[in-house]
Write an enzyme that holds these catalytic residues in place. Structure first.
Site, mmCIF file in Angstrom:
data_model
loop_
_atom_site.group_PDB
_atom_site.id
_atom_site.type_symbol
_atom_site.label_atom_id
_atom_site.label_comp_id
_atom_site.label_asym_id
_atom_site.label_seq_id
_atom_site.Cartn_x
_atom_site.Cartn_y
_atom_site.Cartn_z
ATOM 1 N N ASP A 1 0.946 -1.176 0.129
ATOM 2 C CA ASP A 1 -0.160 0.195 0.042
ATOM 3 C C ASP A 1 0.815 1.145 -0.174
ATOM 4 O O ASP A 1 2.293 1.145 0.332
ATOM 5 C CB ASP A 1 -0.775 0.005 1.318
ATOM 6 C CG ASP A 1 -1.720 1.436 1.514
ATOM 7 O OD1 ASP A 1 -2.381 1.738 0.551
ATOM 8 O OD2 ASP A 1 -1.848 1.703 2.521
ATOM 9 N N ASP B 1 -0.374 4.977 1.062
ATOM 10 C CA ASP B 1 -0.716 5.778 1.980
ATOM 11 C C ASP B 1 -0.666 5.298 3.543
ATOM 12 O O ASP B 1 -1.393 4.409 3.805
ATOM 13 C CB ASP B 1 -1.902 6.626 1.604
ATOM 14 C CG ASP B 1 -2.041 7.693 0.679
ATOM 15 O OD1 ASP B 1 -1.455 8.764 0.976
ATOM 16 O OD2 ASP B 1 -2.607 7.534 -0.331
ATOM 17 N N ASP C 1 -1.834 -0.786 5.861
ATOM 18 C CA ASP C 1 -2.319 -0.183 7.152
ATOM 19 C C ASP C 1 -3.910 -0.146 7.253
ATOM 20 O O ASP C 1 -4.215 0.158 8.504
ATOM 21 C CB ASP C 1 -1.591 1.204 7.318
ATOM 22 C CG ASP C 1 -2.410 2.199 6.482
ATOM 23 O OD1 ASP C 1 -2.683 2.025 5.364
ATOM 24 O OD2 ASP C 1 -2.557 3.340 7.001
#
Length: 264
Positions: A12, A14, A181
């Site tokens: 990922d 961000d 996250d």
């Protein structure tokens, strides 16, 4: 797969490669604000809204011309200080790094190239795009909107990118790592051999609830050392996944013990 890698790192962007989520940052500061964004995030986590609808709502609240949005983020968003070290090592060891993001590619490319420079061109980025609204230009006030990667509830279903690798015949299939996250990583969480989830974030609580094994990471130095061990044959992905999950459960038991001790 041109170079027949034995390992692939999917990640990922961000809140995983970056220290802050660039889309949350824009929404909180030049969109409709943190309180409304958090309500939307909770609705997604609790299954009352899709990620796609919540994210579109966030992006639609930002009226700043798109090139200025990128500039604003380049000035304010920091990358994990250890990511570059991982990237350099991965390049030397034929480990492709593939960013799977629910953000927008021009933002991701802008941030990566401003911090990493030319090496950032080696990273594949698969994400959503930004486009001009009908009858408007992307560089005018209220002139842009998100353009989705696919028709899924995520807007970009990351598992669809990983699955073809996961389904390769055993002799061709590389070992697959994933780092993430948050809620947009839920679809990818089950698809790889070893999942790294950033400490204290939504993906950790989701995986714990769904019994998906994972290793908690505070920063990319842990990912680098763990992947190096696996590549060197010092441990296996299955052992690393099991150990990481057991460590997390132990730490939660300790925390709960402290909490119960204080409550008595």
């Amino acid at each position: 797969m041109k170079t027949n890698p034995k390992f692939v790192m999917f990640t990922d962007f961000d809140g995983t490669i970056t220290l802050q989520d660039s889309n949350d940052f824009m929404t909180d500061n030049i969109g409709y604000g943190q309180e409304r964004r958090k309500r939307g995030n909770n609705a997604v986590l609790e299954g009352r809204a899709t990620f796609r609808d919540s994210f579109k709502d966030m992006m639609d609240s930002i009226k700043t011309p798109f090139p200025q949005c990128i500039e604003y983020l380049v000035q304010n968003i920091k990358l994990d200080p250890h990511f570059n070290e991982f990237l350099e090592w991965a390049l030397e060891n034929n480990i492709p790094v593939v960013v799977l993001s629910s953000g927008m590619e021009p933002v991701i490319r802008g941030l990566l190239s401003s911090v990493i420079g030319p090496d950032s061109e080696t990273i594949d980025v698969i994400s959503n795009q930004a486009r001009a609204r009908p009858g408007k230009a992307i560089d005018e006030e209220g002139g842009w909107e998100i353009e989705w990667h696919d028709a899924s509830d995520f807007g970009h279903d990351k598992s669809l990118t990983i699955r073809p690798y996961a389904n390769l015949p055993e002799e061709q299939r590389p070992t697959l790592f994933y780092a993430g996250d948050g809620v947009s990583d839920l679809s990818a969480a089950r698809e790889t051999d070893l999942l790294f989830a950033r400490e204290g974030k939504d993906l950790v609580s989701y995986c714990a609830r769904e019994n998906v094994p994972f290793t908690v990471f505070e920063d990319w130095s842990l990912i680098t050392s763990k992947v190096k061990e696996i590549v060197a044959g010092k441990t296996t992905v299955h052992d690393a996944a099991r150990e990481g999950y057991e460590e997390y459960k132990k730490s939660q038991t300790k925390l709960n013990g402290h909490a119960n001790g204080h409550a008595q």
